[in-house]
Enzyme design. Structure first.
Site, short mmCIF file in Angstrom:
data_model
loop_
_atom_site.label_atom_id
_atom_site.label_comp_id
_atom_site.label_asym_id
_atom_site.label_seq_id
_atom_site.Cartn_x
_atom_site.Cartn_y
_atom_site.Cartn_z
N ASP A 21 0.83 -1.21 0.00
CA ASP A 21 0.00 0.00 0.00
C ASP A 21 0.86 1.26 0.00
O ASP A 21 1.99 1.26 0.50
CB ASP A 21 -0.93 -0.03 1.23
CG ASP A 21 -2.07 0.96 1.10
OD1 ASP A 21 -2.36 1.41 -0.03
OD2 ASP A 21 -2.68 1.29 2.14
N HIS A 38 2.49 3.52 -8.88
CA HIS A 38 2.32 2.10 -9.19
C HIS A 38 3.51 1.60 -10.00
O HIS A 38 4.03 0.51 -9.77
CB HIS A 38 1.02 1.86 -9.98
CG HIS A 38 -0.21 2.24 -9.21
ND1 HIS A 38 -0.40 1.86 -7.90
CD2 HIS A 38 -1.31 2.96 -9.55
CE1 HIS A 38 -1.58 2.33 -7.49
NE2 HIS A 38 -2.13 3.01 -8.46
N LEU A 132 10.36 -20.79 -4.48
CA LEU A 132 9.36 -19.90 -3.88
C LEU A 132 8.04 -19.99 -4.65
O LEU A 132 8.02 -19.99 -5.88
CB LEU A 132 9.88 -18.45 -3.93
CG LEU A 132 8.89 -17.36 -3.52
CD1 LEU A 132 8.63 -17.39 -2.02
CD2 LEU A 132 9.41 -15.97 -3.92
C1 IPE Z 1 -5.54 -2.61 -0.25
O1 IPE Z 1 -5.18 -1.28 -0.41
C2 IPE Z 1 -5.48 -3.31 -1.57
C3 IPE Z 1 -4.15 -3.47 -2.13
C4 IPE Z 1 -3.02 -3.11 -1.61
C5 IPE Z 1 -4.13 -4.13 -3.40
P1 IPE Z 1 -6.26 -0.13 -0.57
O2 IPE Z 1 -5.50 1.13 -0.71
O3 IPE Z 1 -7.20 -0.44 -1.67
O4 IPE Z 1 -7.04 -0.21 0.80
P2 IPE Z 1 -7.88 0.90 1.58
O5 IPE Z 1 -8.91 1.40 0.62
O6 IPE Z 1 -6.93 1.96 1.99
O7 IPE Z 1 -8.44 0.18 2.76
C1 IPE Z 2 -1.45 0.31 -3.34
O1 IPE Z 2 -1.29 1.67 -3.38
C2 IPE Z 2 -1.73 -0.30 -4.69
C3 IPE Z 2 -3.14 -0.66 -4.89
C4 IPE Z 2 -4.10 -0.60 -4.02
C5 IPE Z 2 -3.50 -1.11 -6.21
P1 IPE Z 2 -2.52 2.68 -3.39
O2 IPE Z 2 -2.87 2.94 -4.82
O3 IPE Z 2 -3.62 2.21 -2.54
O4 IPE Z 2 -1.84 3.97 -2.77
P2 IPE Z 2 -2.47 4.94 -1.67
O5 IPE Z 2 -2.88 4.07 -0.52
O6 IPE Z 2 -3.62 5.63 -2.30
O7 IPE Z 2 -1.34 5.84 -1.32
MG MG Z 3 -4.06 2.42 -0.59
#
Ligand code: IPE
Ligand code: IPE
Ligand code: MG
Length: 247
Positions: A21, A38, A132
């Protein structure tokens, strides 16, 4: 002594699960588009997969895209999907070189056709690897998985293939997307959020949870070692008392 040298290889978590995240915030903090985050997150994926394989971790599950993430703005969803699929496709030779077997869990029928085809190809090409196990949670959510499991169980009961009286935890496990995997022992979430976000709710029952403020694009092997060392400092009691589990 380096962090890696401090790891006790006899107490290595067999299965590590990571909620990757913070990509969007990482990018926005630099005045960039979320997709830029990303894109940089891929370098972390490479580094962590390599790090886990070097340590001898048997299972690594990465939460890459949740079923709820489909509700993000369309350009982000499309960009992310293309990035994920392209990366997996490009990484196949490296996965094979490092004896890494790819698995996918999630509602793959929600993916566009080109993505499903590319993923099926990558699964097939790495299917003989024995090192792995890399599990990508793609279009995954735990509630989706549990609802699916209940439907399949109901169908098997209806068709007479399953006697409800025999259902126990082992049988339930067979209906999950993770039926072949041991439960994660360590769950890591990056970016300073303290929640599970619909990830492996059932399987994480006794996982040790590790949260770090580091955003995913900054997360590297050293951060993984820190998490493993923290895990190794904990006492896992599984409901027993401390003196019962102390050796
Ligand atoms: C969780 O992250 C999903 C992934 C890392 C793929 P999100 O960014 O979507 O989660 P919330 O919305 O902060 O809970
Ligand atoms: C995690 O990073 C990747 C996915 C959920 C796909 P985010 O895109 O959720 O990044 P933040 O949490 O908004 O910073
Ligand atoms: Mg996120």
């Amino acid at each position: 002594m380096s962090l890696k040298d401090q790891i006790n290889f006899e107490r290595l978590p067999k299965h590590i699960a990571i909620i990757m995240d913070g990509n969007g915030r990482w990018a926005q903090e630099q005045g960039q588009d979320r997709l830029f985050g990303h894109f940089h997150g891929v370098a972390s994926v490479r580094d962590i997969v390599e790090g886990a394989a070097e340590l001898g971790v048997k299972y690594l599950t990465l939460y890459a895209f949740s079923t709820e993430n489909w509700d993000r703005p369309e350009p982000e969803v499309n960009g992310l999907m293309e990035l994920l699929v392209e990366t997996i496709r490009k990484e196949v030779p490296t996965l094979n070189k490092n004896n890494i077997r790819l698995h996918i869990i999630g509602a793959v029928d929600m993916l566009p056709d080109y993505a499903r085809t590319a993923l099926e190809e990558a699964l097939e090409l790495t299917s003989q690897n024995t090192g792995l196990n890399l599990i990508m949670a793609l279009s995954y959510s735990s509630r989706w998985e549990l609802v699916n499991a209940v439907k399949k169980i109901a169908l098997d009961v209806k068709t007479g293939n399953l006697d409800p009286a025999t259902i126990d935890q082992n049988i339930l496990q067979n209906y999950l997307t993770t039926s072949e995997l041991p439960d994660p022992e360590l769950m890591i979430r990056t970016s300073g959020e303290y929640r599970i976000s619909n990830f492996l709710l059932y399987q994480l029952a006794y996982a040790e949870l590790y949260f770090t403020n580091t955003r995913w694009p900054d997360f590297r092997k050293e951060n993984l070692y820190e998490a493993i060392l923290d895990f190794q400092g904990r006492e896992r009691r599984f409901g027993k008392t401390s003196s019962q589990v102390a050796k």
